[in-house]
Design a protein around this motif. Structure first.
Motif, short mmCIF file in Angstrom:
data_model
loop_
_atom_site.label_atom_id
_atom_site.label_comp_id
_atom_site.label_asym_id
_atom_site.label_seq_id
_atom_site.Cartn_x
_atom_site.Cartn_y
_atom_site.Cartn_z
N MET A 1 -14.91 18.33 -104.26
CA MET A 1 -13.86 17.62 -103.46
C MET A 1 -15.30 17.40 -102.21
O MET A 1 -15.65 18.58 -101.56
CB MET A 1 -12.51 17.79 -102.93
N SER A 2 -15.43 15.90 -101.35
CA SER A 2 -16.71 16.14 -100.77
C SER A 2 -15.52 16.13 -98.93
O SER A 2 -14.36 15.96 -99.49
CB SER A 2 -16.68 14.33 -100.83
N ALA A 3 -16.37 16.09 -98.05
CA ALA A 3 -15.49 16.26 -96.72
C ALA A 3 -15.11 15.79 -96.35
O ALA A 3 -14.31 15.12 -95.28
CB ALA A 3 -16.79 16.79 -95.44
N THR A 4 -15.28 13.85 -97.16
CA THR A 4 -15.16 12.62 -96.46
C THR A 4 -13.10 12.88 -97.33
O THR A 4 -12.64 12.02 -96.86
CB THR A 4 -15.28 11.77 -96.92
N THR A 5 -13.01 13.17 -98.15
CA THR A 5 -11.81 13.20 -98.76
C THR A 5 -11.14 14.33 -98.78
O THR A 5 -9.84 14.10 -99.57
CB THR A 5 -12.27 12.91 -100.58
N ALA A 6 -11.54 15.42 -98.47
CA ALA A 6 -10.77 16.49 -98.18
C ALA A 6 -9.31 17.13 -97.09
O ALA A 6 -9.61 16.21 -96.02
CB ALA A 6 -11.60 17.85 -98.16
N PRO A 7 -8.52 16.65 -98.30
CA PRO A 7 -7.43 16.39 -97.35
C PRO A 7 -7.31 18.01 -96.20
O PRO A 7 -7.10 18.67 -96.51
CB PRO A 7 -5.62 16.50 -97.95
N ALA A 8 -6.92 17.26 -94.69
CA ALA A 8 -6.66 19.16 -94.12
C ALA A 8 -5.45 19.99 -94.24
O ALA A 8 -4.70 18.92 -94.60
CB ALA A 8 -6.36 18.24 -92.14
N PRO A 9 -5.15 20.73 -94.18
CA PRO A 9 -4.03 21.90 -95.15
C PRO A 9 -2.91 21.69 -94.14
O PRO A 9 -3.44 21.33 -92.39
CB PRO A 9 -4.27 22.71 -94.32
N ARG A 10 -1.50 21.82 -94.17
CA ARG A 10 -0.79 21.30 -93.14
C ARG A 10 -0.25 22.56 -92.46
O ARG A 10 0.27 23.33 -93.81
CB ARG A 10 0.20 21.03 -94.29
N ILE A 11 -0.25 23.07 -91.70
CA ILE A 11 0.43 24.34 -91.50
C ILE A 11 1.71 24.46 -91.47
O ILE A 11 2.22 23.55 -90.97
CB ILE A 11 -0.57 24.32 -89.25
N ARG A 12 1.52 25.91 -91.92
CA ARG A 12 3.01 25.76 -91.81
C ARG A 12 4.18 27.71 -91.76
O ARG A 12 5.34 27.89 -91.68
CB ARG A 12 3.18 26.14 -93.57
N ALA A 13 3.19 28.05 -91.12
CA ALA A 13 3.49 29.20 -90.14
C ALA A 13 2.87 29.69 -89.24
O ALA A 13 1.17 29.65 -88.74
CB ALA A 13 3.23 30.19 -91.33
N LEU A 14 3.46 30.95 -88.19
CA LEU A 14 2.86 31.16 -86.90
C LEU A 14 2.41 32.28 -87.21
O LEU A 14 4.01 32.81 -87.38
CB LEU A 14 3.22 30.70 -85.82
N VAL A 15 1.21 33.10 -87.14
CA VAL A 15 1.86 34.69 -86.72
C VAL A 15 1.49 35.46 -85.48
O VAL A 15 0.44 34.86 -84.90
CB VAL A 15 0.89 35.23 -87.82
N PHE A 16 2.44 35.94 -85.20
CA PHE A 16 2.06 36.29 -83.62
C PHE A 16 1.62 37.45 -83.53
O PHE A 16 2.52 38.70 -84.79
CB PHE A 16 3.58 36.16 -83.17
N ASP A 17 0.83 38.31 -82.89
CA ASP A 17 0.57 39.74 -82.38
C ASP A 17 1.89 40.43 -81.37
O ASP A 17 2.51 39.36 -80.70
CB ASP A 17 -1.20 39.63 -81.41
N PHE A 18 1.94 41.12 -81.17
CA PHE A 18 2.61 41.86 -80.10
C PHE A 18 2.04 42.33 -79.09
O PHE A 18 2.01 41.82 -77.84
CB PHE A 18 4.02 43.39 -81.12
N ASP A 19 1.50 43.91 -78.91
CA ASP A 19 1.45 44.35 -78.06
C ASP A 19 0.45 42.96 -77.13
O ASP A 19 -0.86 42.88 -77.29
CB ASP A 19 0.65 45.72 -77.91
N GLY A 20 0.92 42.06 -75.87
CA GLY A 20 -0.37 41.72 -74.35
C GLY A 20 0.45 40.41 -75.31
O GLY A 20 -0.50 39.27 -74.54
N LEU A 21 0.29 40.40 -76.15
CA LEU A 21 1.68 38.87 -76.70
C LEU A 21 2.07 38.03 -76.24
O LEU A 21 2.69 37.33 -75.39
CB LEU A 21 0.34 38.35 -78.21
#
Length: 239
Positions: free
Chosen positions: A1-21
């Motif tokens: 698939m070319s760069a002009t037709t590839a769809p951007a992924p939809r962000i479905r999740a967040l992953v957090f660090d713990f200590d300090g964040l």
């Protein structure tokens, strides 16, 4: 698939660090060790300590360093008990870091999956999340109890996104340290660095975005940015 037709992924999740964040546990821990080293007539330079931030696999023994610096053996059990008691006292003064609760609420409202990947153990992480009233926000917790190697090894992030049921390019990692950013990068997540007073001076070049607080950029804008950036990377690899 070319760069002009590839769809951007939809962000479905967040992953957090713990200590300090989520909570600045790193400043109290360093302060407690500093006080102990000073009491024994030696010093603990910050440049020595920062190698430990964000990982349990740093290979540095603070007790051996204390004995080498002071020139005498120490009662390690007593020092350990003193350090833990001092950290508990200092932790009572630590609030949830600015913007964290706001981002967690927004993520839930948007239907995002929420995970955590920490180099600390589960008892430490879940205990603090419970004490601060944050545990219910997380769908998945992955800690040092789940892996043979902690950050900067990518295993924690790989396990977290797998448990969340998303691909790495559908997730954003929030981190405060170089070790954490390296782990998230190797696992293929979009990386947001939110440094704390201990990590502001460190190399955060593995971050895609560096923010002064976790909600400094509106979450919707961050999701769009991450989706576009990961989409462009994926389309380049596929072309």
């Amino acid at each position: 698939m070319s760069a002009t037709t590839a769809p951007a992924p939809r962000i479905r999740a967040l992953v957090f660090d713990f200590d300090g964040l989520i909570i600045d546990t790193e400043t109290p821990e360093y302060q407690a060790w500093q006080e102990i080293f000073t009491a024994h007539g030696t010093t603990l330079p910050l440049q020595t300590w920062v190698r430990c931030i964000g990982t349990a696999d740093h290979g540095w023994d603070p007790y051996a360093a204390l004995e080498a610096g002071s020139g005498h053996q120490v009662d390690r059990a007593a020092v350990r008990a003193e350090r833990r008691a001092r950290i508990q006292t200092l932790m009572r003064e630590q609030p949830v870091r600015p913007g964290v609760e706001n981002v967690l609420r927004q993520a839930q409202q948007l239907g995002l999956r929420i995970g955590l990947a920490s180099s600390s153990n589960l008892e430490w992480v879940s205990g603090h999340l419970r004490d601060y009233g944050l545990l219910q926000h997380f769908d998945v917790l992955r800690t040092s109890d789940d892996v043979a190697r902690t950050k900067p090894d990518p295993a924690l992030y790989r396990l977290a996104v797998e448990a969340l049921g998303v691909r790495p390019d559908e997730a954003i990692a929030f981190e405060d340290s170089p070790n954490g950013l390296a782990a998230a990068k190797a696992a293929g997540l979009f990386r947001v660095a939110v440094p704390n007073p201990m990590t502001r001076q460190l190399n955060l070049d593995d971050a895609d975005v560096v923010l002064p607080s976790i909600d400094a950029m509106p979450l919707q804008k961050l999701l769009a940015l991450a989706g576009d950036r990961l989409g462009r990377v994926g389309s380049t690899e596929a072309s």
